[in-house]
Design an enzyme around this catalytic site. Structure first.
Site, PDB file in Angstrom:
ATOM      1  N   ASP A 150       0.257  -2.872  14.629  1.00  0.00           N
ATOM      2  CA  ASP A 150       1.085  -1.483  14.383  1.00  0.00           C
ATOM      3  C   ASP A 150       1.825  -1.094  15.299  1.00  0.00           C
ATOM      4  O   ASP A 150       2.364  -1.964  15.981  1.00  0.00           O
ATOM      5  CB  ASP A 150      -0.448  -0.315  14.361  1.00  0.00           C
ATOM      6  CG  ASP A 150      -0.467   0.566  12.446  1.00  0.00           C
ATOM      7  OD1 ASP A 150       0.315   0.782  12.321  1.00  0.00           O
ATOM      8  OD2 ASP A 150      -1.304   1.227  13.154  1.00  0.00           O
ATOM      9  N   ASP A 205       2.013   5.578   5.489  1.00  0.00           N
ATOM     10  CA  ASP A 205       0.622   5.343   4.733  1.00  0.00           C
ATOM     11  C   ASP A 205       0.555   6.326   2.667  1.00  0.00           C
ATOM     12  O   ASP A 205       1.236   6.941   3.036  1.00  0.00           O
ATOM     13  CB  ASP A 205      -0.794   5.805   5.863  1.00  0.00           C
ATOM     14  CG  ASP A 205      -1.067   5.194   7.208  1.00  0.00           C
ATOM     15  OD1 ASP A 205       0.392   4.094   7.238  1.00  0.00           O
ATOM     16  OD2 ASP A 205      -1.824   5.730   7.544  1.00  0.00           O
TER      17      ASP A 205
END
Ligand code: GLA
Length: 393
Positions: A150, A205
């Site tokens: 990430d 997201d």
């Protein structure tokens, strides 16, 4: 003496060179699996959940149709020891990760883990910055097969440098690990990540709550908005290097059947990684059927590895094409409206790439052969739904 020095220099050069690559021949088709984040987020993930999900992957028929990776997302890690090695959150994972990996492997599945290129993960757990070598070694030691990496808490870091560093450490650690880049498309990874990772997120997201609100369909990050963000990226994808428009939202937040079918179909058309994000232990029969549609999965996993692209756009009604091996192709009629769309298909008049003559037509949701492309036909695409055909010679 001189020969020794030369030898050392050559050895040094080669060891550097050898470390400077990603693992080849991995993810030759888009990775398929399950990831904990969409259903369990930080608080809900633990050893029992992961084990039960591996069991459910088998009993729900997911493994049979190609789902393979069980990926723990954020919140399995808690700190570091005095040598910088990562410490597992023992409250959530009392048996440790290595034994959990062994459990997942014993089911014939593969195991994925999560970390972050910055100082902390997005949920505030320890990130890998400065500990790349220890982390890569640890994953290899635990027999991990997949790493999602990430991009939170990376202020001042360069994305290419940070992801390349982890790629090299993974390679040096010696265990083939699929490297999943998750910097949300911020640094256009499609332009540089082909030799760094095996897949890269192209967007922020997915918003699992996004629904048609009467004006627009979804909001900025609803799944259909994410589809729009893939337009033009098709040329960057191929075997071993995929655009990732994020994990599936099918089965979460009461996604209606029509949207779930359309969302799944479009991910298949896009050659997107298929990472289910619902609770596999407790899903409706409808969601189970959608997620395990073999015909659609065959489109997604086709060995040619082409990402589908939009060929017609009539406002809220679009036509998409995905070239397949052996001259076959998938054509998807995508209705984004709240009303049904009646459409007369005149095959020769649609801008299909490399359309050559007569094809047999199979409807991939009814699983019926419905004729051939030499005759025109009328379809009725329900609201916010798709009709997908496989065209074969
Ligand atoms: C970011 C990622 C998500 C998930 C969370 C975990 O938001 O994009 O997919 O991994 O972090 O904290």
């Amino acid at each position: 003496m001189k020969t020794n020095l030369l030898f050392l220099l050559v050895a040094f050069f080669f060891s550097k060179e050898m470390a400077a690559q990603k693992f080849d021949n991995l993810a030759m088709t888009p990775p398929m699996g399950w990831n904990s984040w969409n259903s369990f987020q930080c608080d809900g993930v633990n050893e029992t959940v992961i084990k039960e999900m591996a069991d459910a992957m088998i009993t729900s028929g997911f493994k049979d149709v190609g789902y393979e990776y069980i990926v723990i997302d954020d919140c399995w890690q808690i700190g570091r020891d005095e040598n910088g090695y990562i410490l597992v959150d023992k409250e959530k994972f009392p048996s440790g990760i290595k034994s959990l990996v062994a459990y997942v492997h014993s089911k014939g599945l593969k195991f994925g883990i999560y970390s972050d290129a910055g100082t902390k993960t997005c949920a505030g757990r320890p990130g890998s910055k400065g500990f790349e070598r220890q982390d890569a070694e640890t994953y290899a030691k635990w027999d991990v097969d997949y790493l999602k990496y990430d991009w939170c808490f990376t202020e001042g870091q360069d994305a290419i440098t940070s992801y390349t560093l982890m790629r090299d450490e993974l390679f040096k650690a010696g265990r083939p690990i699929v490297f999943s880049i998750c910097e949300w498309g911020e640094n256009k990874p499609w332009e540089w990540a082909k030799d760094v990772g095996h897949l890269w997120r192209t967007t922020l997201d997915i918003d699992m709550e996004a629904r048609y609100d009467g004006n627009i369909w979804g909001n900025l990050y609803g799944w259909s908005d994410l589809v729009d963000m893939q337009v033009g990226l098709e040329k960057y994808a191929g075997p071993g290097h995929w655009n990732d428009p994020d994990m599936l939202a099918v089965g979460n937040n009461n996604m209606p059947e029509n949207e779930a079918r359309a969302h799944f179909s479009m991910w298949c058309m896009l050659a997107a990684p298929l990472m289910a994000g619902n609770d596999l232990r407790d899903m409706t029969e409808i969601d189970q059927k959608i997620l395990t549609n073999k015909e659609l999965i065959a489109i997604n996993q086709d060995v040619l590895g082409k990402q589908g692209f939009k060929i017609e756009d009539f406002g809220n009604f679009e036509i998409w094409q995905k070239p397949l091996a052996n001259g076959d192709m998938a054509i998807c009629f995508f209705n984004r409206e709240i009303t049904n769309k009646n459409f007369e298909i005149n095959w020769a008049n649609i801008k299909i790439k490399d359309f050559e003559g007569d094809y047999k037509l199979k409807d991939l949701w009814t699983n019926e052969v419905v004729g051939s492309t030499d005759a025109s036909m009328t379809i009725d695409v329900p609201s916010r739904d798709v009709i997908v055909f496989r065209l074969s010679k």
